[in-house]
Scaffold this active site. Structure first.
Site, PDB file in Angstrom:
ATOM      1  N   GLY A  93      45.370  33.444  29.305  1.00  0.00           N
ATOM      2  CA  GLY A  93      45.223  33.162  27.885  1.00  0.00           C
ATOM      3  C   GLY A  93      44.330  34.123  27.147  1.00  0.00           C
ATOM      4  O   GLY A  93      44.575  35.330  27.135  1.00  0.00           O
ATOM      5  N   ALA A  95      39.807  39.106  23.913  1.00  0.00           N
ATOM      6  CA  ALA A  95      40.867  39.685  24.741  1.00  0.00           C
ATOM      7  C   ALA A  95      41.991  38.664  24.914  1.00  0.00           C
ATOM      8  O   ALA A  95      41.764  37.450  24.846  1.00  0.00           O
ATOM      9  CB  ALA A  95      40.313  40.102  26.102  1.00  0.00           C
ATOM     10  N   ILE A  96      43.186  39.187  25.154  1.00  0.00           N
ATOM     11  CA  ILE A  96      44.358  38.339  25.360  1.00  0.00           C
ATOM     12  C   ILE A  96      45.140  38.872  26.551  1.00  0.00           C
ATOM     13  O   ILE A  96      45.411  40.069  26.644  1.00  0.00           O
ATOM     14  CB  ILE A  96      45.265  38.316  24.114  1.00  0.00           C
ATOM     15  N   CYS A 138      39.979  46.842  28.986  1.00  0.00           N
ATOM     16  CA  CYS A 138      41.375  46.992  28.561  1.00  0.00           C
ATOM     17  C   CYS A 138      41.789  48.447  28.449  1.00  0.00           C
ATOM     18  O   CYS A 138      42.715  48.792  27.700  1.00  0.00           O
ATOM     19  CB  CYS A 138      41.632  46.257  27.258  1.00  0.00           C
ATOM     20  N   GLY A 178      47.922  43.034  31.222  1.00  0.00           N
ATOM     21  CA  GLY A 178      46.718  43.715  30.759  1.00  0.00           C
ATOM     22  C   GLY A 178      46.017  44.506  31.846  1.00  0.00           C
ATOM     23  O   GLY A 178      46.531  44.689  32.951  1.00  0.00           O
ATOM     24  N   GLN A 179      44.824  44.982  31.527  1.00  0.00           N
ATOM     25  CA  GLN A 179      44.074  45.860  32.414  1.00  0.00           C
ATOM     26  C   GLN A 179      42.802  45.146  32.894  1.00  0.00           C
ATOM     27  O   GLN A 179      42.848  43.958  33.204  1.00  0.00           O
ATOM     28  CB  GLN A 179      43.798  47.171  31.673  1.00  0.00           C
ATOM     29  N   ARG A 229      48.152  38.378  35.643  1.00  0.00           N
ATOM     30  CA  ARG A 229      48.312  38.331  34.194  1.00  0.00           C
ATOM     31  C   ARG A 229      48.586  39.732  33.674  1.00  0.00           C
ATOM     32  O   ARG A 229      48.317  40.740  34.332  1.00  0.00           O
ATOM     33  CB  ARG A 229      47.043  37.781  33.528  1.00  0.00           C
TER      34      ARG A 229
END
Length: 226
Positions: free
Chosen positions: A162, A149-150, A180, A71-72, A69
């Site tokens: 998600g 978070a996303i 993040c 992000g971090q 996914r």
């Protein structure tokens, strides 16, 4: 038709990934409905495609799952509502930025049901809340904490992974990572903000908000993906 799926208990992370990928492939093939899947996980850290090694500050604390996914690093665990979003973004306009904005709006709409003002910040992912109850920063600014978070991935224009909303997780579990990649702000939850909110309350708000944001005319109860 969007299947609305709620899994009881704690869902294994790798099993969830496999189920999401299978469902996304079936949606792309036209053999399954779109789906929203609500889960909780055992305590773990997941590393998105932009995760930096230095942001995993306590690597032995919980299992760490590299994932594809965006992000971090993020934390998942009991008391956090994880919302896996398997939707046909291609059929919804082939606009990834608009889709991410819709996810953000969905979180903000959900928080608003509890009189919590969720906000976005330039250069910071996720949804934030101001904390005027906390001391001002050294620069005189009102502190802000992250509450949601996303992080998504698309395959053949179908989304998976998600959002996650902190309902009542153990906030100390976030200290094993830099969430993040953001070091200068904290993390909060609905219960930490003083609200007697349950997971079931959040699920009801999510369901109502989904229709308002995505314009879904049909949400159907379905069996768990597990």
């Amino acid at each position: 038709m969007v299947d609305w799926i709620v899994s009881d208990g704690l869902t294994d992370y790798r099993a969830a990934e496999a189920a999401m990928e299978a469902r996304a492939a079936a949606i792309a093939a036209g053999t399954a409905n779109e789906a929203i899947w609500l889960v909780e996980h055992p305590p773990l850290y997941s590393a998105g495609t932009s995760a930096r090694a230095q942001d995993l500050t306590d690597p032995g604390r919980f299992p760490v799952y590299p994932t594809r996914r965006g992000g971090q690093y993020t934390y998942h665990g009991p008391g956090q509502r994880v919302v896996y979003v398997m939707l046909d973004v291609g059929a919804r306009g082939h606009d990834v930025r608009r889709f991410v904005r819709q996810l953000e709006s969905w979180v903000i709409d959900t928080l608003d049901e509890f009189n919590v003002k969720g906000e976005l910040r330039e250069g910071r992912v996720g949804v934030w809340v101001a904390r005027p109850d906390k001391p001002l920063s050294a620069a005189g600014a009102v502190p802000e904490d992250k509450i949601a978070a996303i992080g998504i991935r698309l395959r053949k224009w179908v989304s998976f992974h998600g959002i996650s909303i902190n309902v009542d997780p153990d906030l100390s579990h976030f200290t094993g990572i830099v969430p993040c990649g953001i070091r200068d702000h904290g993390v909060t939850s609905l219960v930490d903000l003083g609200l007697p909110v349950t997971m079931a309350d959040v699920d009801v708000a999510l369901r109502r908000g989904f229709g308002r944001v995505f314009g879904a005319s049909a949400l159907r109860e379905a069996a768990s993906l597990r």
